[in-house]
Design a protein around this motif. Structure first.
Motif, PDB file in Angstrom:
ATOM      1  N   ASN A  99       0.868  -1.320  -0.025  1.00 11.48           N
ATOM      2  CA  ASN A  99       0.049   0.047  -0.089  1.00 11.48           C
ATOM      3  C   ASN A  99       0.850   1.420   0.094  1.00 11.48           C
ATOM      4  OD1 ASN A  99      -2.525   1.217  -0.356  1.00 11.48           O
ATOM      5  ND2 ASN A  99      -2.726   1.325   2.086  1.00 11.48           N
ATOM      6  N   SER A 100       2.013   1.168  -0.600  1.00 13.85           N
ATOM      7  CA  SER A 100       3.125   2.087  -0.578  1.00 13.85           C
ATOM      8  C   SER A 100       2.396   3.349  -1.626  1.00 13.85           C
ATOM      9  CB  SER A 100       4.195   1.647  -0.910  1.00 13.85           C
ATOM     10  OG  SER A 100       4.264   0.866  -1.863  1.00 13.85           O
ATOM     11  N   ASP A 101       1.500   2.921  -2.425  1.00  8.91           N
ATOM     12  CA  ASP A 101       1.223   4.161  -3.374  1.00  8.91           C
ATOM     13  C   ASP A 101       0.196   5.094  -2.690  1.00  8.91           C
ATOM     14  OD1 ASP A 101       2.216   3.820  -5.911  1.00  8.91           O
ATOM     15  OD2 ASP A 101       0.216   2.462  -6.653  1.00  8.91           O
ATOM     16  N   ASN A 102      -0.356   4.662  -1.475  1.00 10.36           N
ATOM     17  CA  ASN A 102      -1.259   5.332  -0.814  1.00 10.36           C
ATOM     18  C   ASN A 102      -0.795   5.916   0.591  1.00 10.36           C
ATOM     19  OD1 ASN A 102      -3.999   6.184  -1.874  1.00 10.36           O
ATOM     20  ND2 ASN A 102      -4.198   3.951  -2.479  1.00 10.36           N
ATOM     21  N   PHE A 103       0.184   4.922   1.164  1.00  9.13           N
ATOM     22  CA  PHE A 103       0.372   5.395   2.399  1.00  9.13           C
ATOM     23  C   PHE A 103       2.080   5.981   2.393  1.00  9.13           C
ATOM     24  CE2 PHE A 103       2.328   4.540   6.692  1.00  9.13           C
ATOM     25  CZ  PHE A 103       1.654   5.421   7.421  1.00  9.13           C
ATOM     26  N   ASP A 104       2.982   4.780   2.568  1.00  8.16           N
ATOM     27  CA  ASP A 104       4.361   5.009   2.789  1.00  8.16           C
ATOM     28  C   ASP A 104       5.039   6.019   1.774  1.00  8.16           C
ATOM     29  OD1 ASP A 104       5.209   2.538   4.419  1.00  8.16           O
ATOM     30  OD2 ASP A 104       3.634   1.913   3.102  1.00  8.16           O
ATOM     31  N   PHE A 105       4.632   6.327   0.351  1.00 10.16           N
ATOM     32  CA  PHE A 105       5.574   7.373  -0.166  1.00 10.16           C
ATOM     33  C   PHE A 105       4.689   8.601   0.053  1.00 10.16           C
ATOM     34  CE2 PHE A 105       7.757   4.175  -3.009  1.00 10.16           C
ATOM     35  CZ  PHE A 105       8.937   4.545  -2.666  1.00 10.16           C
ATOM     36  N   PRO A 106       3.752   8.829   0.139  1.00 10.03           N
ATOM     37  CA  PRO A 106       2.978  10.201   0.363  1.00 10.03           C
ATOM     38  C   PRO A 106       3.335  10.525   1.708  1.00 10.03           C
ATOM     39  CG  PRO A 106       1.299   8.753  -0.489  1.00 10.03           C
ATOM     40  CD  PRO A 106       2.537   8.027  -0.141  1.00 10.03           C
ATOM     41  N   TYR A 107       3.545   9.828   2.635  1.00  7.51           N
ATOM     42  CA  TYR A 107       3.709  10.076   4.058  1.00  7.51           C
ATOM     43  C   TYR A 107       5.294  10.467   4.206  1.00  7.51           C
ATOM     44  CZ  TYR A 107       2.981  10.015   9.088  1.00  7.51           C
ATOM     45  OH  TYR A 107       2.343  10.385  10.313  1.00  7.51           O
ATOM     46  N   ILE A 108       6.232   9.500   3.529  1.00  9.34           N
ATOM     47  CA  ILE A 108       7.445   9.925   3.641  1.00  9.34           C
ATOM     48  C   ILE A 108       7.923  11.459   2.855  1.00  9.34           C
ATOM     49  CG2 ILE A 108       8.711   8.849   1.866  1.00  9.34           C
ATOM     50  CD1 ILE A 108      11.021   7.968   3.767  1.00  9.34           C
ATOM     51  N   LYS A 109       7.294  11.669   2.010  1.00  6.38           N
ATOM     52  CA  LYS A 109       7.481  12.661   0.982  1.00  6.38           C
ATOM     53  C   LYS A 109       7.076  14.012   1.918  1.00  6.38           C
ATOM     54  CE  LYS A 109       6.370  15.050  -3.581  1.00  6.38           C
ATOM     55  NZ  LYS A 109       5.792  15.087  -4.579  1.00  6.38           N
ATOM     56  N   GLU A 110       6.029  13.951   2.515  1.00  6.07           N
ATOM     57  CA  GLU A 110       5.433  15.210   3.507  1.00  6.07           C
ATOM     58  C   GLU A 110       6.690  15.302   4.448  1.00  6.07           C
ATOM     59  OE1 GLU A 110       3.249  17.156   3.120  1.00  6.07           O
ATOM     60  OE2 GLU A 110       3.040  17.948   5.100  1.00  6.07           O
ATOM     61  N   ARG A 111       6.997  14.214   5.188  1.00  4.44           N
ATOM     62  CA  ARG A 111       7.810  14.382   6.243  1.00  4.44           C
ATOM     63  C   ARG A 111       9.100  14.765   5.696  1.00  4.44           C
ATOM     64  NH1 ARG A 111       5.528  15.235  10.475  1.00  4.44           N
ATOM     65  NH2 ARG A 111       7.415  14.983  11.727  1.00  4.44           N
ATOM     66  N   ALA A 112       9.545  14.382   4.645  1.00  3.33           N
ATOM     67  CA  ALA A 112      10.798  14.703   4.313  1.00  3.33           C
ATOM     68  C   ALA A 112      10.709  16.402   3.970  1.00  3.33           C
ATOM     69  CB  ALA A 112      11.287  14.163   2.864  1.00  3.33           C
ATOM     70  N   LYS A 113       9.729  16.978   3.480  1.00  2.18           N
ATOM     71  CA  LYS A 113       9.410  18.447   3.245  1.00  2.18           C
ATOM     72  C   LYS A 113       9.528  18.767   4.592  1.00  2.18           C
ATOM     73  CE  LYS A 113       6.106  21.362   1.225  1.00  2.18           C
ATOM     74  NZ  LYS A 113       4.650  21.205   1.215  1.00  2.18           N
ATOM     75  N   ILE A 114       8.828  18.636   5.750  1.00  2.00           N
ATOM     76  CA  ILE A 114       8.874  19.103   7.012  1.00  2.00           C
ATOM     77  C   ILE A 114      10.069  19.249   7.477  1.00  2.00           C
ATOM     78  CG2 ILE A 114       8.070  18.701   9.374  1.00  2.00           C
ATOM     79  CD1 ILE A 114       5.378  17.797   8.049  1.00  2.00           C
ATOM     80  N   ASN A 115      11.036  18.178   7.412  1.00  4.05           N
ATOM     81  CA  ASN A 115      12.300  17.991   7.898  1.00  4.05           C
ATOM     82  C   ASN A 115      13.364  18.502   7.080  1.00  4.05           C
ATOM     83  OD1 ASN A 115      12.466  16.293  10.725  1.00  4.05           O
ATOM     84  ND2 ASN A 115      11.101  15.336   9.310  1.00  4.05           N
ATOM     85  N   ASN A 116      12.961  19.264   5.926  1.00  4.24           N
ATOM     86  CA  ASN A 116      13.746  19.665   5.007  1.00  4.24           C
ATOM     87  C   ASN A 116      14.948  18.845   4.271  1.00  4.24           C
ATOM     88  OD1 ASN A 116      14.441  22.088   3.463  1.00  4.24           O
ATOM     89  ND2 ASN A 116      15.833  23.186   4.861  1.00  4.24           N
ATOM     90  N   ASN A 176      -3.697   7.663  -6.611  1.00  4.66           N
ATOM     91  CA  ASN A 176      -2.494   8.120  -7.235  1.00  4.66           C
ATOM     92  C   ASN A 176      -1.274   6.719  -7.204  1.00  4.66           C
ATOM     93  OD1 ASN A 176      -2.830  10.569  -7.608  1.00  4.66           O
ATOM     94  ND2 ASN A 176      -2.608  10.896  -5.383  1.00  4.66           N
ATOM     95  N   ALA A 177      -0.344   7.030  -8.056  1.00  2.00           N
ATOM     96  CA  ALA A 177       0.430   5.903  -8.224  1.00  2.00           C
ATOM     97  C   ALA A 177       2.020   6.553  -8.042  1.00  2.00           C
ATOM     98  CB  ALA A 177       0.672   5.213  -9.529  1.00  2.00           C
ATOM     99  N   ALA A 178       2.785   6.190  -6.844  1.00  2.00           N
ATOM    100  CA  ALA A 178       3.991   7.027  -6.695  1.00  2.00           C
ATOM    101  C   ALA A 178       5.181   6.593  -7.489  1.00  2.00           C
ATOM    102  CB  ALA A 178       4.477   6.511  -5.136  1.00  2.00           C
ATOM    103  N   ALA A 179       5.566   7.507  -8.412  1.00  2.00           N
ATOM    104  CA  ALA A 179       6.627   7.135  -9.342  1.00  2.00           C
ATOM    105  C   ALA A 179       7.820   7.805  -9.017  1.00  2.00           C
ATOM    106  CB  ALA A 179       6.189   7.521 -10.780  1.00  2.00           C
ATOM    107  N   ILE A 180       9.017   7.173  -9.190  1.00  2.00           N
ATOM    108  CA  ILE A 180      10.299   7.706  -9.313  1.00  2.00           C
ATOM    109  C   ILE A 180      11.204   7.386 -10.438  1.00  2.00           C
ATOM    110  CG2 ILE A 180      12.477   7.530  -7.835  1.00  2.00           C
ATOM    111  CD1 ILE A 180      10.706   6.019  -5.813  1.00  2.00           C
ATOM    112  N   LYS A 181      11.754   8.334 -10.854  1.00  2.00           N
ATOM    113  CA  LYS A 181      12.414   8.226 -12.344  1.00  2.00           C
ATOM    114  C   LYS A 181      13.561   6.943 -12.303  1.00  2.00           C
ATOM    115  CE  LYS A 181       9.658  10.937 -14.592  1.00  2.00           C
ATOM    116  NZ  LYS A 181       8.792  10.446 -15.339  1.00  2.00           N
TER     117      LYS A 181
END
Length: 599
Positions: free
Chosen positions: A256-273, A294-299
């Motif tokens: 369930n990383s499309d819906n949970f882990d990737f959106p979550y870590i993206k937001e936490r990374a932003k907060i932590n700069n 959404n689908a989480a995509a990394i090039k």
DNA sequence: GTGAACCGGGG
DNA sequence: GTGTACGGTTCAC
């Protein structure tokens, strides 16, 4: 000029000087250098097909007006087996297709347009016969930089192609797969990424690497060698990025990383700069809209969400990681209830230690599931010819459809449009297979009959295909296969498009099964087995593509004819068995059970 | 009875 | 990104 053997993992396009440029993300998997390569092809142009109407004398003049068409060319293509003169219109940019296709369709001189909804990168793979996850040979020149690629990675090679990549002999390739999973401290209901910090990041792989990164450690220091304790959440995320890059991972999996882990870590990374520059080109995580999800995509790093994949492979009441793991391996996972994770974390006791074990267990289970299911998906990727990222998110019907799109191109057939505006409300659902409810009781001496691949066989033997279906009256019925119940007529010749594709799939499968019997190499045997399974799945799915109204090859008549013939075959066989003194106990779609009735 | 709204997985 | 899930169940009237 450089010639480089490398494996294509992913593909997209960018716009450079107002022109589209295909980017192939590749890696030297079978080479010690293991270099990452972005190959650029500036030569591919978007196009659509235009079918002229009966009143089409002005068509070329009409199309010269304001449609950003840079070239028009008359070509011969088959439309449901009939050769036609069709206009191929080439555009400067894929977005010009989206912009103008509706107005072009409405022109009086135009009857219809075709293949105007095939994404540009998919078109590239189809037209150049390029298979993702397989090795190709690139020819081109290395260049030092390219405007839109901002990677700081010095080992990245950028290659400007001077021709399309060449297919090489299919070779067994081992990809580096890593699973990841976040634990967060959420005392108030479901996790809220703006407030609740990440407390653990679990990592496991198919190359021996296992780790849980956290700001704590176990209270009892035994069995804690997998834990890396860091000072804060920011460092935790930085270490996650570090390990992904260090191990040169090809495929990252989550649950369930499309819906949970990737959106979550993206937001936490932003907060932590923290910069989450996981992409090969230096880009971050992008969320691609797929319907409502959404689908989480990394090039250049393939992300597979196993939750989506497993939902398609198993029929379960629930698809939690625990449930899927139990079903596949018959073992219970370590369980910590989601709403109590924060209590375990705060406890600083044995419960904290258990939480660490749980975090590791989650990623280890995830990687085990990946190792079980990804070989089949890799084979399907090669057969269907679309990227693994896309394929892992496609329904099986869509996989079959993109395979047919590829085969249609090879056959010089124009691809049908998706059915638009078919009113299904006054149409009954197609009647399915014949079912005789089982006779209650314990039966002995049962004999089982089943038809091998019933529906694919019927499609082939009765030539069931929309391009050879005739609805008008005909003179000589002996030239047609006539279906039971509805009396649909299918021409005996020529062979329909879909029967011939299924025929090829099944022939290919027989070849592979023969190779399987001939080899003593267990690894090769396993790999061949996965291939033949993938082909079987694909053949069986072809029936479904007739039955779903949003598919390009939708044909309610074909779907009806298949199941009607299926019911006829099974009932006839039951009748024959009964003539020999057998009694039918139970029947379903493609098989039945009988027992010898001594009375 | 019917169509709209919600839900899945994740912590 | 040449695009816009899906199928089952419960809710609201």
């Amino acid at each position: 000029m450089e010639k480089i053997k490398s494996t294509i993992l992913d593909i997209d396009y960018i716009t450079h000087k107002n022109k589209p440029v295909i980017r192939l993300f590749a890696k030297e998997i079978n080479n010690d250098k293991q270099r990452e390569i972005i190959a650029l092809d500036e030569s591919f142009e978007p196009y659509i097909y235009i079918l002229p109407s009966n009143d089409s004398k002005d068509i070329e003049k009409d199309l010269e007006e304001d449609f950003d068409i840079i070239n028009l060319e008359w070509v011969i293509k088959k439309d449901f087996q009939i050769e036609k003169k069709i206009l191929k219109a080439i555009f400067k940019h894929p977005q010009d297709v989206a912009k103008h296709r509706d107005s072009i369709r409405k022109l009086d001189s135009v009857k219809d347009i075709k293949e105007a909804d095939i994404p540009f990168y998919r078109r590239y793979l189809i037209d150049n016969d390029i298979i993702p996850m397989d090795e190709v040979e690139f020819s081109g020149e290395f260049i030092n930089s390219y405007e839109t690629i901002k990677s700081k990675d010095k080992s990245l090679k950028i290659l400007k192609l001077n021709k399309a990549p060449q297919k090489l002999q299919n070779k067994y390739q081992k990809f580096k797969i890593l699973s990841f999973d976040l634990e967060v401290r959420n005392p108030n209901g479901m996790p809220n990424s703006s407030k609740d910090p990440i407390i653990m990041i679990g990592l496991a792989s198919n190359f021996g690497f296992e780790k849980v990164i956290s700001t704590k450690n176990k209270i009892n220091s035994s069995n804690n060698s997998f834990i890396e304790t860091v000072e804060d959440e920011k460092t935790m995320i930085e270490r996650f990025v570090y390990y992904l890059k260090k191990h040169n991972v090809d495929i990252i999996v989550g649950y369930n990383s499309d819906n949970f882990d990737f959106p979550y870590i993206k937001e936490r990374a932003k907060i932590n700069n923290v910069e989450l520059d996981l992409g090969v080109d230096g880009s971050g995580i992008k969320f691609i809209r797929r319907g409502y999800a959404n689908a989480a995509a990394i090039k250049g790093l393939i992300h597979v969400d196993l939750y989506l994949v497993m939902r398609r492979y198993m029929a379960l009441d629930r698809y939690t990681l625990e449930r899927v793991y139990l079903e596949l391996f018959g073992e219970e996972k370590i369980d910590v209830p989601g709403d109590r994770i924060w209590e375990f974390w705060d406890s600083d006791s044995d419960e904290l230690d258990k939480l660490f074990d749980y975090s590791l267990d989650d990623v280890v289970s995830t990687i085990k599931i990946a190792e079980q299911i990804l070989p089949l998906n890799l084979e399907l990727t090669r057969i269907v010819g679309q990227p693994l990222f896309d394929l892992s998110r496609m329904a099986t019907g869509q996989q079959a459809e993109w395979y047919l799109v590829k085969e249609a191109y090879k056959d010089n057939e124009v691809v049908p449009n998706k059915p638009a505006g078919i009113d299904l409300s006054n149409r009954d659902d197609n009647e399915g297979g014949y079912v005789k409810e089982p006779e209650v009781g314990l039966h002995e001496n049962l004999v089982q009959f089943d038809f091998r691949s019933l529906y694919p066989s019927i499609i082939i033997s009765k030539n069931i295909s929309p391009d050879v279906l005739v609805l008008d009256d005909v003179e000589n019925l002996s030239n047609y296969y006539v279906s039971p119940e509805h009396s649909y007529k299918f021409m005996k010749k020529p062979k329909g498009f879909i029967p011939s594709v299924i025929g090829n799939v099944l022939n290919e499968r027989s070849k592979i099964k023969k190779q399987m019997r001939e080899t003593d190499d267990e690894t090769q045997k396993k790999s061949l087995d996965v291939q033949q399974q993938a082909l079987k799945r694909l053949a069986n799915t072809m029936y479904g593509i007739y039955g779903f109204s949003r598919f390009r090859w939708y044909s309610f008549e074909c779907a009806q004819a298949i199941t009607a013939w299926g019911r006829e075959y099974i009932k006839d066989s039951m009748k024959k068995a009964e003539e020999y003194g057998f009694k039918t106990i139970y029947a379903d779609t493609d098989g039945f059970y009988v027992k010898f009735d001594s009375n």
